[in-house]
Design a protein around this motif. Structure first.
Motif, PDB file in Angstrom:
ATOM      1  N   UNK A  30       0.821  -1.211   0.000  1.00 11.24           N
ATOM      2  CA  UNK A  30       0.000   0.000   0.000  1.00 11.24           C
ATOM      3  C   UNK A  30       0.857   1.263   0.000  1.00 11.24           C
ATOM      4  N   UNK A  31       1.801   1.283  -0.878  1.00 11.67           N
ATOM      5  CA  UNK A  31       2.628   2.457  -1.118  1.00 11.67           C
ATOM      6  C   UNK A  31       2.606   2.662  -2.630  1.00 11.67           C
ATOM      7  N   UNK A  32       2.326   3.883  -3.072  1.00 12.70           N
ATOM      8  CA  UNK A  32       2.158   4.118  -4.510  1.00 12.70           C
ATOM      9  C   UNK A  32       3.431   3.863  -5.303  1.00 12.70           C
ATOM     10  N   UNK A  33       4.596   4.243  -4.778  1.00 17.12           N
ATOM     11  CA  UNK A  33       5.835   3.998  -5.509  1.00 17.12           C
ATOM     12  C   UNK A  33       6.096   2.499  -5.629  1.00 17.12           C
ATOM     13  N   UNK A  34       5.887   1.762  -4.529  1.00 20.73           N
ATOM     14  CA  UNK A  34       6.069   0.308  -4.578  1.00 20.73           C
ATOM     15  C   UNK A  34       5.070  -0.316  -5.557  1.00 20.73           C
ATOM     16  N   UNK A  35       3.829   0.163  -5.536  1.00 22.90           N
ATOM     17  CA  UNK A  35       2.830  -0.335  -6.493  1.00 22.90           C
ATOM     18  C   UNK A  35       3.269  -0.073  -7.930  1.00 22.90           C
ATOM     19  N   UNK A  36       3.826   1.114  -8.173  1.00 30.35           N
ATOM     20  CA  UNK A  36       4.281   1.439  -9.525  1.00 30.35           C
ATOM     21  C   UNK A  36       5.407   0.508  -9.964  1.00 30.35           C
ATOM     22  N   UNK A  37       6.304   0.162  -9.040  1.00 28.83           N
ATOM     23  CA  UNK A  37       7.347  -0.816  -9.367  1.00 28.83           C
ATOM     24  C   UNK A  37       6.722  -2.172  -9.686  1.00 28.83           C
ATOM     25  N   UNK A  38       5.731  -2.598  -8.891  1.00 27.53           N
ATOM     26  CA  UNK A  38       5.064  -3.873  -9.166  1.00 27.53           C
ATOM     27  C   UNK A  38       4.429  -3.857 -10.556  1.00 27.53           C
ATOM     28  N   UNK A  39       3.906  -2.717 -10.960  1.00 29.51           N
ATOM     29  CA  UNK A  39       3.257  -2.611 -12.263  1.00 29.51           C
ATOM     30  C   UNK A  39       4.261  -2.623 -13.415  1.00 29.51           C
ATOM     31  N   UNK A  40       5.540  -2.368 -13.126  1.00 36.70           N
ATOM     32  CA  UNK A  40       6.585  -2.400 -14.158  1.00 36.70           C
ATOM     33  C   UNK A  40       7.168  -3.794 -14.366  1.00 36.70           C
ATOM     34  N   UNK A  41       6.904  -4.696 -13.435  1.00 41.06           N
ATOM     35  CA  UNK A  41       7.495  -6.032 -13.518  1.00 41.06           C
ATOM     36  C   UNK A  41       6.957  -6.794 -14.721  1.00 41.06           C
ATOM     37  N   UNK A  42       7.825  -7.660 -15.252  1.00 43.23           N
ATOM     38  CA  UNK A  42       7.486  -8.505 -16.396  1.00 43.23           C
ATOM     39  C   UNK A  42       7.668  -9.971 -16.013  1.00 43.23           C
ATOM     40  N   UNK A  43       6.934 -10.838 -16.695  1.00 49.61           N
ATOM     41  CA  UNK A  43       7.112 -12.277 -16.477  1.00 49.61           C
ATOM     42  C   UNK A  43       8.576 -12.630 -16.721  1.00 49.61           C
ATOM     43  N   UNK A  44       9.136 -13.421 -15.828  1.00 50.10           N
ATOM     44  CA  UNK A  44      10.522 -13.850 -15.953  1.00 50.10           C
ATOM     45  C   UNK A  44      11.497 -13.018 -15.146  1.00 50.10           C
ATOM     46  N   UNK A  45      11.093 -11.825 -14.691  1.00 44.39           N
ATOM     47  CA  UNK A  45      11.986 -11.025 -13.856  1.00 44.39           C
ATOM     48  C   UNK A  45      12.323 -11.798 -12.582  1.00 44.39           C
ATOM     49  N   UNK A  46      13.542 -11.625 -12.102  1.00 44.61           N
ATOM     50  CA  UNK A  46      13.981 -12.264 -10.861  1.00 44.61           C
ATOM     51  C   UNK A  46      13.854 -11.295  -9.700  1.00 44.61           C
ATOM     52  N   UNK A  47      13.444 -11.822  -8.549  1.00 44.56           N
ATOM     53  CA  UNK A  47      13.273 -11.009  -7.345  1.00 44.56           C
ATOM     54  C   UNK A  47      14.087 -11.609  -6.207  1.00 44.56           C
ATOM     55  N   UNK A  48      14.822 -10.749  -5.522  1.00 44.15           N
ATOM     56  CA  UNK A  48      15.535 -11.142  -4.318  1.00 44.15           C
ATOM     57  C   UNK A  48      14.555 -11.006  -3.159  1.00 44.15           C
TER      58      UNK A  48
END
Length: 150
Positions: A30-48
């Motif tokens: 529930x943070x707009x910047x974090x949400x915007x990052x989530x919306x930029x993610x693509x299938x196959x991206x790796x997350x730590x």
């Protein structure tokens, strides 16, 4: 492929939970910047997968984005602490991704991460509260290479 850091408190949802379930929706952001990052993610991206709110905090493993631009279901649930009365199924306000477990690591503590991340990266600076952040490819490569040396 892009790289991301996802933070969660292990007592709420940890790498062991994701390993057991295999896949999960990364809900409750529930943070707009974090949400915007989530919306930029693509299938196959790796997350730590970063364990925060614990001693010591650090990276506990890897997961991969398998579905993107999902309306976060918790925004519609009045019983959820993440409920948003302004969100509707027709007009969601919060989006997320689904991630799949890749591997669990021996914890890479924040003290060691400070040597791997640039000193100006928000993860290694005091007061960083954002739960989703991009990770530069060169930092991601150092982290992945470091994992093999343990």
């Amino acid at each position: 492929m892009a790289y991301w850091l996802l933070k969660s408190e292990p007592q709420v949802y940890g790498i062991e939970d994701l390993e057991r379930e295999g896949r999960a929706i990364w809900d409750g952001v529930r943070n707009y910047q974090a949400r915007n990052y989530l919306m930029q993610m693509k299938e196959g991206d790796l997350c730590f997968f970063y364990h925060s709110g614990t001693t010591p905090p650090g990276i506990a493993g890897l997961c991969r984005v398998v579905r993107t631009l999902l309306p976060d279901p918790t925004q519609f649930d009045p019983e959820s602490p993440y409920y948003d009365p302004k969100a509707t199924p027709e007009k969601p306000r919060w989006y997320t991704v689904e991630v799949a477990f890749v591997e669990k690591w021996p914890l890479v503590p924040l003290a060691e991460l400070k040597a791997l991340f640039p000193p100006d990266h928000p993860l290694v600076k005091r007061g960083n509260r954002l739960s989703v952040r991009p990770v530069a490819p060169e930092v991601a490569e150092r982290l992945i290479a470091r994992r093999g040396s343990r």
